[in-house]
Design an enzyme around this catalytic site. Structure first.
Site, PDB file in Angstrom:
ATOM      1  N   LYS A 124       0.739  -1.303  -0.071  1.00 49.63           N
ATOM      2  CA  LYS A 124       0.072   0.025   0.138  1.00 49.63           C
ATOM      3  C   LYS A 124       0.841   1.234  -0.047  1.00 49.63           C
ATOM      4  O   LYS A 124       0.315   2.460  -0.427  1.00 49.63           O
ATOM      5  CB  LYS A 124      -0.877   0.151   1.290  1.00 49.63           C
ATOM      6  CG  LYS A 124      -1.965  -1.163   1.103  1.00 49.63           C
ATOM      7  CD  LYS A 124      -2.760  -0.884   2.389  1.00 49.63           C
ATOM      8  CE  LYS A 124      -4.039  -1.998   2.236  1.00 49.63           C
ATOM      9  NZ  LYS A 124      -5.398  -1.658   2.495  1.00 49.63           N
ATOM     10  N   GLY A 130       0.999  -1.768  10.655  1.00 48.80           N
ATOM     11  CA  GLY A 130       0.994  -2.315   9.244  1.00 48.80           C
ATOM     12  C   GLY A 130       0.132  -1.378   8.316  1.00 48.80           C
ATOM     13  O   GLY A 130      -0.219  -0.224   8.572  1.00 48.80           O
ATOM     14  N   VAL A 137      -2.690  -0.831   6.894  1.00 50.15           N
ATOM     15  CA  VAL A 137      -3.962  -0.143   6.875  1.00 50.15           C
ATOM     16  C   VAL A 137      -4.108   0.700   8.151  1.00 50.15           C
ATOM     17  O   VAL A 137      -4.926   1.495   8.309  1.00 50.15           O
ATOM     18  CB  VAL A 137      -5.023  -1.203   6.950  1.00 50.15           C
ATOM     19  CG1 VAL A 137      -5.103  -1.918   8.399  1.00 50.15           C
ATOM     20  CG2 VAL A 137      -6.543  -0.845   6.614  1.00 50.15           C
ATOM     21  N   LYS A 192       8.483   1.275  13.705  1.00 49.22           N
ATOM     22  CA  LYS A 192       7.313   1.425  12.901  1.00 49.22           C
ATOM     23  C   LYS A 192       6.458   2.403  13.511  1.00 49.22           C
ATOM     24  O   LYS A 192       5.723   3.278  12.898  1.00 49.22           O
ATOM     25  CB  LYS A 192       6.855   0.304  12.436  1.00 49.22           C
ATOM     26  CG  LYS A 192       7.623  -0.656  11.498  1.00 49.22           C
ATOM     27  CD  LYS A 192       7.025  -1.478  10.402  1.00 49.22           C
ATOM     28  CE  LYS A 192       7.472  -2.777  10.629  1.00 49.22           C
ATOM     29  NZ  LYS A 192       6.218  -3.721   9.982  1.00 49.22           N
TER      30      LYS A 192
HETATM   31  P1  ATR Z   1       3.065  -4.951   6.825  1.00 53.30           P
HETATM   32  O1  ATR Z   1       3.598  -4.632   8.283  1.00 53.30           O
HETATM   33  O2  ATR Z   1       3.789  -5.621   5.822  1.00 53.30           O
HETATM   34  O3  ATR Z   1       2.121  -3.890   6.278  1.00 53.30           O
HETATM   35  P2  ATR Z   1       0.530  -6.082   8.131  1.00 53.30           P
HETATM   36  O4  ATR Z   1       0.074  -7.351   8.049  1.00 53.30           O
HETATM   37  O5  ATR Z   1      -0.259  -5.070   7.751  1.00 53.30           O
HETATM   38  O6  ATR Z   1       1.966  -6.043   7.197  1.00 53.30           O
HETATM   39  O7  ATR Z   1       1.222  -5.506   9.490  1.00 53.30           O
HETATM   40  C1  ATR Z   1       1.496  -6.666  10.356  1.00 53.30           C
HETATM   41  C2  ATR Z   1       1.462  -6.175  11.874  1.00 53.30           C
HETATM   42  O8  ATR Z   1       1.213  -7.332  12.716  1.00 53.30           O
HETATM   43  C3  ATR Z   1       2.640  -5.487  12.075  1.00 53.30           C
HETATM   44  O9  ATR Z   1       2.249  -4.520  13.005  1.00 53.30           O
HETATM   45  C4  ATR Z   1       3.361  -6.389  12.997  1.00 53.30           C
HETATM   46  O10 ATR Z   1       4.129  -6.107  13.732  1.00 53.30           O
HETATM   47  P3  ATR Z   1       5.804  -5.643  13.300  1.00 53.30           P
HETATM   48  O11 ATR Z   1       5.784  -4.194  12.651  1.00 53.30           O
HETATM   49  O12 ATR Z   1       6.469  -5.701  14.604  1.00 53.30           O
HETATM   50  O13 ATR Z   1       6.465  -6.682  12.142  1.00 53.30           O
HETATM   51  C5  ATR Z   1       2.368  -7.123  13.559  1.00 53.30           C
HETATM   52  N1  ATR Z   1       2.646  -8.370  14.011  1.00 53.30           N
HETATM   53  C6  ATR Z   1       2.758  -9.716  12.997  1.00 53.30           C
HETATM   54  N2  ATR Z   1       3.268 -10.710  13.770  1.00 53.30           N
HETATM   55  C7  ATR Z   1       3.383 -10.326  14.923  1.00 53.30           C
HETATM   56  C8  ATR Z   1       3.487 -10.898  16.552  1.00 53.30           C
HETATM   57  N3  ATR Z   1       4.094 -12.330  16.173  1.00 53.30           N
HETATM   58  N4  ATR Z   1       3.659 -10.235  17.543  1.00 53.30           N
HETATM   59  C9  ATR Z   1       3.466  -8.819  17.226  1.00 53.30           C
HETATM   60  N5  ATR Z   1       3.164  -8.168  16.408  1.00 53.30           N
HETATM   61  C10 ATR Z   1       3.043  -9.009  15.084  1.00 53.30           C
END
Ligand code: ATR
Length: 262
Positions: A65, A127, A129, A154
């Site tokens: 995005k 993330g 959105v 982030k």
């Molecule tokens: P993207 O970050 O590529 O846009 P997303 O699916 O929109 O993908 O976002 C994933 C979110 O879930 C992120 O906030 C991620 O945290 P990180 O920035 O630390 O990666 C969070 N997330 C995914 N797995 C996680 C976990 N096991 N524990 C805590 N947060 C998690």
């Protein structure tokens, strides 16, 4: 026949093709909506196809995005403000990026008659959105927005776009009226968010952006604690409805059939 696509990675669970193809048929539009899993490197080529009218519109999902922006000719004011694009189309020989997630989230809350005005909001995750959700909350009059993300950098990056955000460490809690899970934790049935919510009290709204499964452990916990819960299904449907309007200039109907869980 016109061609539309949703791009992302992973993409196989996307329900956008089902929804858009239903509406295309209902409105007698000669077009097909498909999904395509991409790598970051593939983005320029796919946008070139929009320019050459091989593809007439694209929806963008995680994780592209933000990264599509540098390859677009022009952005809508909203897409520019949140630095996030989910709807692409060609106009005046330019490839445009727009954002329907902000309005999707707003309409999703309106659908359940939930007012954010003067409420304290706690967002988990940073993330793709999340910028759209933050702007929607602000537009709807939230008084305080706190955000926590596993990777704190982030969260700090989001504060550069939205200086009024309060950032807390992952695992810490804060007083809130509405808590939003915008992480991907919950997509797997066994996923749990480690957060002590035992003392939060009642009359809160637990909102999960995830809608499949329809009740994540996060929502089950909210329910168990006696709170209102809502998943991201209506946000998903409304963002799709607004994208459809942009491409076809028709506002498609939201039937009960579309709301059923399958
Ligand atoms: P993207 O970050 O590529 O846009 P997303 O699916 O929109 O993908 O976002 C994933 C979110 O879930 C992120 O906030 C991620 O945290 P990180 O920035 O630390 O990666 C969070 N997330 C995914 N797995 C996680 C976990 N096991 N524990 C805590 N947060 C998690």
């Amino acid at each position: 026949m016109k061609k539309y696509l949703v791009i992302g990675n992973p993409i196989k669970h996307s329900l956008s093709p089902k929804l858009h193809n239903y509406w295309l048929k209902e409105n007698n539009i000669d077009a097909l909506y498909d999904k395509k899993e991409l790598k970051e490197n593939d983005i320029p080529e796919i946008l070139e196809q929009v320019k050459r009218d091989k593809i007439n519109g694209i929806n963008v999902t995680v994780p592209f995005k933000k990264s599509v922006i540098s390859f677009l000719d022009q952005l809508s004011p909203l897409a520019k403000e949140v630095e996030s694009v989910n709807t692409i189309f060609k106009k005046d020989n330019k490839v445009f990026g727009d954002n329907t997630d902000v309005v999707g989230f707003e309409k999703g809350l309106k659908h359940i008659n939930y007012s954010v005005k003067n409420k304290k909001i706690f967002i988990l995750g940073a993330g793709g959105v999340v910028p759209s959700i933050i702007l929607a909350l602000k537009r709807l009059g939230a008084v305080k927005i706190t955000l926590s993300n596993r990777t704190k950098e982030k969260a700090e990056d989001l504060k550069k776009i939205f200086p009024y955000l309060e950032i807390i460490n992952w695992g810490e809690n804060v007083d809130f009226d509405m808590i939003i899970n915008a992480t991907s934790l919950g997509l797997q049935k066994e996923d749990r968010i480690e957060l002590n919510l035992s003392k939060i009290g009642k009359n809160k709204l637990f909102y999960d952006v995830i809608y499949n499964p329809s009740k994540t452990n996060f929502l089950l916990k909210g329910e168990e604690l006696g709170n209102q819960i809502e998943n991201g299904k209506m946000m998903f449907i409304y963002q799709a409805q607004m994208a459809f309007k942009i491409w076809h200039n028709i506002l498609p109907k939201i039937h009960n059939k579309l709301l059923e869980n399958d």
